[in-house]
Design an enzyme around this catalytic site. Structure first.
Site, PDB file in Angstrom:
ATOM      1  N   GLY A 204       0.843  -1.204   0.000  1.00  0.00           N
ATOM      2  CA  GLY A 204       0.000   0.000   0.000  1.00  0.00           C
ATOM      3  C   GLY A 204       0.873   1.247   0.000  1.00  0.00           C
ATOM      4  O   GLY A 204       1.653   1.465   0.925  1.00  0.00           O
TER       5      GLY A 204
ATOM      6  N   ASP B 149       0.360   7.174   6.524  1.00  0.00           N
ATOM      7  CA  ASP B 149      -0.822   7.682   7.248  1.00  0.00           C
ATOM      8  C   ASP B 149      -0.621   7.745   8.763  1.00  0.00           C
ATOM      9  O   ASP B 149      -1.583   7.985   9.494  1.00  0.00           O
ATOM     10  CB  ASP B 149      -2.060   6.829   6.915  1.00  0.00           C
TER      11      ASP B 149
HETATM   12  N1  SAH Z   1      -2.952   2.065   7.078  1.00  0.00           N
HETATM   13  C1  SAH Z   1      -2.135   1.426   6.084  1.00  0.00           C
HETATM   14  C2  SAH Z   1      -0.679   1.280   6.553  1.00  0.00           C
HETATM   15  C3  SAH Z   1       0.316   1.887   5.621  1.00  0.00           C
HETATM   16  S1  SAH Z   1       1.971   1.281   5.853  1.00  0.00           S
HETATM   17  C4  SAH Z   1      -2.756   0.057   5.774  1.00  0.00           C
HETATM   18  O1  SAH Z   1      -3.971  -0.053   5.829  1.00  0.00           O
HETATM   19  O2  SAH Z   1      -2.028  -0.882   5.421  1.00  0.00           O
HETATM   20  C5  SAH Z   1       2.413   1.075   4.133  1.00  0.00           C
HETATM   21  C6  SAH Z   1       2.253  -0.316   3.558  1.00  0.00           C
HETATM   22  O3  SAH Z   1       3.308  -1.155   3.993  1.00  0.00           O
HETATM   23  C7  SAH Z   1       1.015  -1.078   3.936  1.00  0.00           C
HETATM   24  O4  SAH Z   1      -0.087  -0.738   3.162  1.00  0.00           O
HETATM   25  C8  SAH Z   1       1.426  -2.523   3.679  1.00  0.00           C
HETATM   26  O5  SAH Z   1       1.315  -2.874   2.319  1.00  0.00           O
HETATM   27  C9  SAH Z   1       2.875  -2.492   4.056  1.00  0.00           C
HETATM   28  N2  SAH Z   1       3.085  -2.967   5.431  1.00  0.00           N
HETATM   29  C10 SAH Z   1       3.416  -2.226   6.522  1.00  0.00           C
HETATM   30  N3  SAH Z   1       3.556  -3.011   7.616  1.00  0.00           N
HETATM   31  C11 SAH Z   1       3.318  -4.291   7.210  1.00  0.00           C
HETATM   32  C12 SAH Z   1       3.303  -5.570   7.868  1.00  0.00           C
HETATM   33  N4  SAH Z   1       3.585  -5.689   9.166  1.00  0.00           N
HETATM   34  N5  SAH Z   1       2.991  -6.664   7.139  1.00  0.00           N
HETATM   35  C13 SAH Z   1       2.733  -6.556   5.809  1.00  0.00           C
HETATM   36  N6  SAH Z   1       2.723  -5.390   5.137  1.00  0.00           N
HETATM   37  C14 SAH Z   1       3.008  -4.270   5.821  1.00  0.00           C
END
Ligand code: SAH
Length: 214
Positions: free
Chosen positions: A143, A147
């Site tokens: 994503g 945010d």
């Molecule tokens: N509120 C957003 C967070 C954005 S962080 C959401 O709904 O996902 C940016 C992106 O990094 C996320 O959309 C996700 O694709 C990835 N990401 C962040 N932390 C993650 C995790 N622990 N596991 C998998 N993907 C993650």
């Protein structure tokens, strides 16, 4: 050869075949970010690109989808629109749904490489499924949003509505001191995926990117 100049740059000794999986960054969240967050996001995109460029085994290309609004405008103004010269990247105005969209869709260009919807996995900290490995025939969506944790389940809900798989990085399993729902930045996630490709070891991949707590 004898006319080779000594290079200060470290030579790339291992030039491996790219890892076959596709990575998509979904830029469809322009309306959810402040101007400052858009600036942070586009910086993260540059780190993401750079990490893939430097990796011993990179992903063969990075696909940026829904690149059509404020994020694109910001990229145009950043470093003389450097993103246009990023090699092995693809930029679509349209959403990643065009990956599996049927050929009758008016905007579907034949040059776009398709995939089966079943092979698509949206990565999100809010998923129930824990990612166990990356597969070369799968497509992983990150994503493209910064945010500050305002929108829990944003990507999870998007994936669920579209009926595509979602999975989270196995953070709780390998970083015992860390909460399972640890939200990382776009470039951190790509760096972890690249480290996994290089080592096939989640613990190592996670530790190399997520700073250890003192
Ligand atoms: N509120 C957003 C967070 C954005 S962080 C959401 O709904 O996902 C940016 C992106 O990094 C996320 O959309 C996700 O694709 C990835 N990401 C962040 N932390 C993650 C995790 N622990 N596991 C998998 N993907 C993650």
């Amino acid at each position: 050869g004898e006319d080779e100049q000594p290079s200060r740059k470290k030579a790339r000794t291992t030039v491996a075949e790219p890892f076959g999986a596709r990575v998509v960054v979904d830029l469809g969240f322009d309306d959810k970010m402040t101007d400052k967050e858009i600036v942070s996001l586009t910086a993260q995109l540059a780190y993401t690109y750079s990490a893939n460029r430097k990796a011993s085994q990179p992903f063969s290309s990075l696909l940026f989808t829904s690149c059509n609004g404020r994020t694109r405008e910001r990229l145009e103004r950043q470093s003389n629109a450097a993103y246009q010269r990023w090699i092995n990247t693809e930029w679509w105005d349209g959403g990643y749904e065009e990956l599996w969209g049927d050929a009758t869709s008016a905007s579907a260009s034949t040059s776009k490489q398709k995939c089966e919807k079943e092979k698509v996995v949206y990565l999100t900290a809010d998923a129930d499924e824990e990612l166990s490995e990356l597969k070369e025939d799968e497509v992983y969506i990150i994503g493209g949003i910064c945010d500050h944790n305002r929108y829990k389940n944003l990507c999870q809900d998007k994936a669920r509505k579209q009926n595509i798989r979602s999975a989270r990085l196995p953070i709780g399993k390998y970083l015992a001191e860390m909460t399972t729902r640890k939200v990382l930045t776009v470039n951190q996630v790509l760096e972890i995926l690249l480290e996994w490709v290089a080592t096939k070891d989640w613990r190592e991949a996670l530790y190399s990117v997520v700073p250890k707590r003192k």
